[in-house]
Design a protein around this motif. Structure first.
Motif, PDB file in Angstrom:
ATOM      1  N   VAL A 182      36.996  43.295  35.314  1.00 54.40           N
ATOM      2  CA  VAL A 182      35.546  42.657  35.050  1.00 54.40           C
ATOM      3  C   VAL A 182      34.999  42.241  36.174  1.00 54.40           C
ATOM      4  O   VAL A 182      33.722  42.579  36.441  1.00 54.40           O
ATOM      5  N   ASP A 183      35.740  41.976  37.479  1.00 54.82           N
ATOM      6  CA  ASP A 183      35.014  41.784  39.151  1.00 54.82           C
ATOM      7  C   ASP A 183      34.303  43.081  39.434  1.00 54.82           C
ATOM      8  O   ASP A 183      33.362  43.111  40.098  1.00 54.82           O
ATOM      9  N   ALA A 184      35.051  44.282  39.028  1.00 57.37           N
ATOM     10  CA  ALA A 184      34.636  45.565  39.485  1.00 57.37           C
ATOM     11  C   ALA A 184      33.507  46.182  38.685  1.00 57.37           C
ATOM     12  O   ALA A 184      33.034  47.277  39.013  1.00 57.37           O
ATOM     13  N   GLY A 185      33.202  45.080  37.541  1.00 57.43           N
ATOM     14  CA  GLY A 185      31.966  46.034  36.632  1.00 57.43           C
ATOM     15  C   GLY A 185      32.386  47.034  35.673  1.00 57.43           C
ATOM     16  O   GLY A 185      31.639  47.667  35.193  1.00 57.43           O
ATOM     17  N   LEU A 186      33.739  47.174  35.505  1.00 57.74           N
ATOM     18  CA  LEU A 186      34.616  48.105  34.676  1.00 57.74           C
ATOM     19  C   LEU A 186      34.041  47.760  33.170  1.00 57.74           C
ATOM     20  O   LEU A 186      34.007  48.565  32.269  1.00 57.74           O
ATOM     21  N   PRO A 188      31.952  45.326  31.313  1.00 59.80           N
ATOM     22  CA  PRO A 188      30.694  44.433  30.956  1.00 59.80           C
ATOM     23  C   PRO A 188      30.708  43.619  29.955  1.00 59.80           C
ATOM     24  O   PRO A 188      30.371  42.473  29.807  1.00 59.80           O
ATOM     25  N   THR A 189      31.275  44.316  28.917  1.00 57.12           N
ATOM     26  CA  THR A 189      31.373  43.337  27.431  1.00 57.12           C
ATOM     27  C   THR A 189      32.222  42.100  27.624  1.00 57.12           C
ATOM     28  O   THR A 189      32.155  40.880  27.279  1.00 57.12           O
ATOM     29  N   VAL A 190      33.390  42.508  28.371  1.00 59.30           N
ATOM     30  CA  VAL A 190      34.435  41.390  28.586  1.00 59.30           C
ATOM     31  C   VAL A 190      33.845  40.552  29.567  1.00 59.30           C
ATOM     32  O   VAL A 190      33.917  39.209  29.395  1.00 59.30           O
ATOM     33  N   ALA A 191      33.173  40.759  30.462  1.00 60.04           N
ATOM     34  CA  ALA A 191      32.658  39.969  31.601  1.00 60.04           C
ATOM     35  C   ALA A 191      31.439  39.127  30.890  1.00 60.04           C
ATOM     36  O   ALA A 191      31.460  37.938  31.231  1.00 60.04           O
ATOM     37  N   ASP A 401      40.799  53.299  35.886  1.00 63.23           N
ATOM     38  CA  ASP A 401      39.342  52.820  35.740  1.00 63.23           C
ATOM     39  C   ASP A 401      38.440  53.354  34.430  1.00 63.23           C
ATOM     40  O   ASP A 401      38.100  52.896  33.890  1.00 63.23           O
ATOM     41  N   GLN A 402      38.649  54.797  34.486  1.00 59.66           N
ATOM     42  CA  GLN A 402      37.876  55.441  33.498  1.00 59.66           C
ATOM     43  C   GLN A 402      38.303  54.964  31.954  1.00 59.66           C
ATOM     44  O   GLN A 402      37.571  54.847  31.191  1.00 59.66           O
ATOM     45  N   VAL A 403      39.742  54.763  31.794  1.00 58.24           N
ATOM     46  CA  VAL A 403      40.119  54.245  30.536  1.00 58.24           C
ATOM     47  C   VAL A 403      39.600  53.000  30.086  1.00 58.24           C
ATOM     48  O   VAL A 403      39.268  52.662  29.302  1.00 58.24           O
ATOM     49  N   LEU A 404      39.500  51.973  31.334  1.00 56.02           N
ATOM     50  CA  LEU A 404      39.140  50.646  30.968  1.00 56.02           C
ATOM     51  C   LEU A 404      37.653  50.696  30.564  1.00 56.02           C
ATOM     52  O   LEU A 404      37.145  49.909  29.731  1.00 56.02           O
ATOM     53  N   LEU A 407      37.639  51.797  27.076  1.00 60.60           N
ATOM     54  CA  LEU A 407      38.083  50.669  26.060  1.00 60.60           C
ATOM     55  C   LEU A 407      36.863  49.427  25.969  1.00 60.60           C
ATOM     56  O   LEU A 407      36.725  48.979  24.893  1.00 60.60           O
ATOM     57  N   ASP A 408      36.181  49.111  26.889  1.00 62.45           N
ATOM     58  CA  ASP A 408      35.066  48.116  26.905  1.00 62.45           C
ATOM     59  C   ASP A 408      34.107  48.685  26.031  1.00 62.45           C
ATOM     60  O   ASP A 408      33.726  47.883  25.260  1.00 62.45           O
ATOM     61  N   ARG A 409      33.676  49.959  26.027  1.00 62.12           N
ATOM     62  CA  ARG A 409      32.659  50.587  25.128  1.00 62.12           C
ATOM     63  C   ARG A 409      33.332  50.428  23.455  1.00 62.12           C
ATOM     64  O   ARG A 409      32.658  50.273  22.937  1.00 62.12           O
TER      65      ARG A 409
END
Length: 707
Positions: A182-186, A188-191, A401-404, A407-409
């Motif tokens: 979340v902090d790294a912007g990976l 955004p939905t969860v953030a 990171d790519q997987v995360l 997942l957010d998408r």
């Protein structure tokens, strides 16, 4: 008038898709040399357009009528192979469509037909979705009709007012990994959720920090007698493995018998992509169902609703191939750069990773969206992509990171579907465990735990293991314990009894002696193999051992042979120094299990680096104690009651189960907004506020199936 308007709108969309498909076919015929829509003497542009229209129309009809039948026939093929056959099947339909052109002008080479079919399917899907996005009223009416039709078929009345709940399990994503992402912007939905609509609650697993125990506890309320991911049961002589269908069925049966309850999802629930059903009637890709017989219960039946749409099939197959290439490129880069720690990632692994990160994800996401559009009360789904990649690439890095991000998408797509569901939905994210990094035990010391145990028992070991320092020290300890010199190249005479069964579950090892009835005591082990326990306890790669003693009951043996009775064991001291809060209680609870191994072995843990040593080929592991593997998370809407009141601690999957049950009973209060705010990071249509264009990650497009 409304019905005529709807029919006219649908007819208009069909015509537009047909026209676009015709133009696409004409363009491809001009680009690809092995694809023709003209006679040898050439044709006018009008004749070419008519030929393309015939071909596009025939291909569209075959896709709508024949494709579902073909996919159903191929459900007998393993799912991995089915994904690879998608391109071939779609290309075959195009060749048939070209033969149906009355003028006989359409022709293509088989390999070219595969390319043309894939492009046309993707373009048709994108066009149909883009048109439907602009027609809010028609789409909402269609969703309402589909939901009403399902309820009438099930004999249900109107949709109840209380919102349903969707539980999304992000397999292996620890609390700290989520926060860092979340902090790294990976993500955004969860953030966005964390900023206003949801709360993040950490929780602690049992000693067995793995999906088999955690998900069984979450869905069925019991983790009793699940000491690891795999273990040996002496009375039956069988090895139980959590992700083996027969074992999963037995574990679920035991949990139901112990709790007297069918599971979390018994009331109008759906289970998607899980090891266990949770008592749900609606299941897809659930392991316990895979062990049953019959057409309705085949595990592959869950793929049909998704792959019956050729656009979905082509999109997923394309992503599958891309993921295989991505894994090969990433593993090659790691070898060239000599990154450490590193394990082998060849063979079938690129295809296994692609299945977990693409096929399983797409099918599960589509199934969850279908459940929401059907108005089901509770849905629990497991997305395993991160866990699979982290095992081989490590819990942190560019690969994960790519997987995360993806997942957010997927989370955003599911949140978007909630806007059009016939009831409101609360979305809860959770994980079953985390992962701890570190070089494998074999990579660090040159021999496996099994090799070390055999050496400590005086049994033959591979030559490579004998040459390591650990192997040599173990053989020397055996010679000293037996008071018998052994020359180089000669094996020490082992004690009586059968060979030990050595199993690994991440950084947790289990050693059992099959011929000994019940759980062996320390005294019995010392009489049979006097060097074994000292060899294990003194090894730098091992943190502590759990054994049972005739004199003190269960004891924990730490470095240098320090022995502490289990009743006196405390966190942060003695053998458990550095393992964190709750370690002593976790060990004590496991000691009460009937199938706890004769010797339970936990690897070392370095609090400074967070590293452990897995006893299997994993550089990101979980299954024992030490580091982030024991710290998953629970992300819940604010309008649900707090998981633990007054700032208490949430410990164990069984407690998580009771929290989720409580939330299912909470039917009052405002619904959690999962609209525009929940879709942070997704480009929305200016006119509708919904995701623009076709869903790229297994989401249901407006013309897709919703069941």
């Amino acid at each position: 008038m409304g019905r005529w308007r709807t029919t006219g709108s649908a007819l208009l969309r069909v015509i537009v898709v047909w026209v676009v498909s015709t133009l696409t076919m004409m363009l491809l015929a001009g680009i690809l040399p092995d694809f023709k829509l003209t006679s040898d003497n050439g044709d006018s542009i009008t004749r070419v357009a008519l030929t393309a229209a015939w071909g596009a129309g025939a291909f569209g009809l075959l896709g709508a009528l024949v494709w579902p039948l073909v996919v159903r026939a191929f459900l007998l093929v393993p799912a991995l192979v089915l994904g690879l056959l998608v391109f071939f099947l779609n290309g075959s339909l195009l060749l048939i469509a070209l033969r149906l052109i009355p003028t006989g002008r359409g022709a293509a080479e088989p390999e070219t037909a595969v390319i043309v079919a894939a492009v046309m399917s993707a373009v048709a899907s994108a066009t149909s979705t883009a048109l439907a996005v602009r027609d809010d009223d028609a789409y909402r009416r269609r969703l309402s009709r589909l939901a009403d039709r399902r309820r009438r078929r099930r004999g249900e009345g109107p949709v109840p007012r209380p919102p349903g709940i969707v539980f999304l399990q992000l397999d292996g994503v620890g609390e700290h990994v989520l926060r860092d992402a979340v902090d790294a912007g990976l993500m955004p939905t969860v953030a966005t959720w964390l900023k206003g609509t949801h709360r993040l609650t950490p929780w602690r697993t049992d000693w067995s920090s793995q999906t088999g125990a955690s998900q069984l506890g979450i869905l069925h309320g019991s983790t009793f007698d699940v000491p690891a991911f795999r273990w040996y049961e002496k009375e039956s002589g069988e090895v139980m493995v959590s992700n083996r269908p027969a074992s999963a069925v037995e574990l679920q049966r035991r949990a139901v018998a112990r709790t007297g309850d069918g599971g979390l999802l018994t009331l109008d629930g759906a289970s998607r992509g899980n090891l266990f059903s949770g008592g749900a009637d609606q299941v897809a890709l659930v392991l316990t169902v895979a062990a049953r017989r019959g057409r309705r219960n085949r595990s592959r039946a869950g793929y049909f609703a998704y792959f019956c749409d050729p656009a979905n099939a082509v999109r997923t197959a394309g992503s599958f191939v891309a993921e295989v290439g991505r894994e090969i490129a990433q593993s090659t880069r790691a070898r060239i750069r000599k990154e450490t720690p590193r394990i082998k990632r060849g063979g079938l692994y690129p295809f296994i990773r692609a299945f977990a990160t693409v096929v399983e994800r797409d099918v599960v996401v589509a199934a969850v969206m279908g459940d929401m559009l059907a108005g089901r009360t509770a849905v629990y789904a497991d997305l395993v992509a991160y866990d699979e990649v982290a095992h081989h690439s490590g819990p942190r890095g560019r690969d994960t990171d790519q997987v995360l991000r993806r997942l957010d998408r997927s989370i955003a797509l599911i949140a978007g579907a909630a806007q059009h569901a016939p009831r409101g939905y609360r979305i809860v994210l959770l994980s079953d465990h985390g992962q701890s990094p570190g070089e494998t035990f074999e990579g660090a010391y040159g021999l496996t735990l099994k090799d070390l145990v055999r050496a400590g028992c005086g049994l033959p070991v591979p030559r490579r293991a004998r040459r390591t320092r650990s192997g040599a020290e173990a053989r020397y300890a055996v010679r000293v314990a037996l008071h018998r010199p052994v020359e180089d190249g000669e094996e020490a005479r082992p004690g009586p009894g059968s060979e030990p069964v050595v199993l690994a579950s991440g950084n947790l090892g289990l050693i059992s002696f099959p011929d000994a009835e019940g759980r062996m005591t320390r005294e019995q082990i010392d009489r049979r193999h006097p060097a074994l326990l000292p060899t294990l306890a003194s090894h730098p790669g091992i943190g502590f051992l759990l054994v049972r003693s005739q004199e003190h009951g269960a004891v924990v043996i730490g470095r240098g042979g320090a022995e502490v009775p289990l009743a006196q064991l405390t966190d942060g001291k003695g053998p458990l120094k550095g393992f964190g809060r709750g370690a002593a209680d976790a060990v004590r609870r496991t000691d009460t299990f009937p199938h706890t191994a004769d010797i339970m072995v936990n690897s070392m843990y370095d609090p400074a680096t967070g590293q452990v040593h897995a006893f299997e080929e994993q550089i990101g592991s979980h299954g024992g104690l030490g580091g982030e593997q024991s710290h998953p998370f629970l992300l819940s809407p604010l309008d649900l009651t707090e998981p633990v009141p007054d700032g208490g601690e949430l410990v164990g999957a069984e407690q998580v189960h009771h929290v989720l049950r409580r939330w299912l009973r909470e039917g009052q209060g405002p619904q959690v907004p999962v609209g525009a705010e929940a879709l942070a990071g997704v480009e929305n249509s200016p006119s509708t506020g919904r995701p623009e264009g076709p869903f790229p990650v297994g989401g249901l497009t407006r013309q897709d199936k919703t069941s």
